[in-house]
Design a protein around this motif. Structure first.
Motif, PDB file in Angstrom:
ATOM      1  N   LYS A  49      -3.165  -2.292  -7.681  1.00  0.00           N
ATOM      2  CA  LYS A  49      -2.324  -2.646  -6.541  1.00  0.00           C
ATOM      3  C   LYS A  49      -0.845  -2.441  -6.863  1.00  0.00           C
ATOM      4  CE  LYS A  49      -5.549  -6.014  -4.608  1.00  0.00           C
ATOM      5  NZ  LYS A  49      -5.828  -7.434  -4.378  1.00  0.00           N
ATOM      6  N   GLU A  52      -0.020   1.258  -6.853  1.00  0.00           N
ATOM      7  CA  GLU A  52       0.084   1.733  -5.468  1.00  0.00           C
ATOM      8  C   GLU A  52       1.424   1.326  -4.868  1.00  0.00           C
ATOM      9  OE1 GLU A  52      -0.617   3.590  -1.978  1.00  0.00           O
ATOM     10  OE2 GLU A  52      -1.795   3.784  -3.805  1.00  0.00           O
ATOM     11  N   ARG A  55       4.124   3.502  -6.250  1.00  0.00           N
ATOM     12  CA  ARG A  55       4.148   4.827  -5.608  1.00  0.00           C
ATOM     13  C   ARG A  55       4.820   4.748  -4.236  1.00  0.00           C
ATOM     14  NH1 ARG A  55      -0.742   5.268  -8.332  1.00  0.00           N
ATOM     15  NH2 ARG A  55      -1.995   4.426  -6.618  1.00  0.00           N
TER      16      ARG A  55
END
Length: 115
Positions: A49, A52, A55
């Motif tokens: 998580k 992500e 990113r």
């Protein structure tokens, strides 16, 4: 530290008469392994998580950089356009002043001719 274990009635009856402490000590290593495995799984999910989210933040940062660079280019273009318009205004003002002064001279000659 105090730990409370809640068991279903059937399980409690099956443990009646057995050495519960020995069972706990016997099963403790497996419980520890299970807890470690669950912890590792939790941490892997958390890492996923967070990666992500990182990113997403990097993408947003790239978008902000592009926006900032475009804003700088637009500012340079607007400054150049402003300078161009300022010079054009100055030239027009000079032409208008020259026209006004020549009109004033023409008016004065016309006035003299009437006299």
């Amino acid at each position: 530290m105090k730990v409370t274990v809640v068991l279903p009635r059937e399980k409690f009856k099956s443990l009646k008469g057995k050495d519960v402490k020995a069972l706990i000590k016997e099963n403790l290593p497996r419980v520890e392994e299970t807890l470690k495995a669950e912890r590792e799984e939790f941490l892997r999910e958390k890492i996923g998580k967070l990666e992500e989210k990182l990113r997403e933040m990097e993408n947003q940062l790239d978008e902000l950089r592009e926006f900032y660079e475009k804003a700088l280019r637009d500012k340079e273009l607007m400054m150049a356009e402003r300078d161009k318009l300022r010079k054009e205004n100055e030239e027009l003002r000079k032409k208008l002043e020259a026209k006004k002064s020549s009109q004033t001279v023409n008016d004065s000659f016309t006035e003299r001719e009437r006299i």
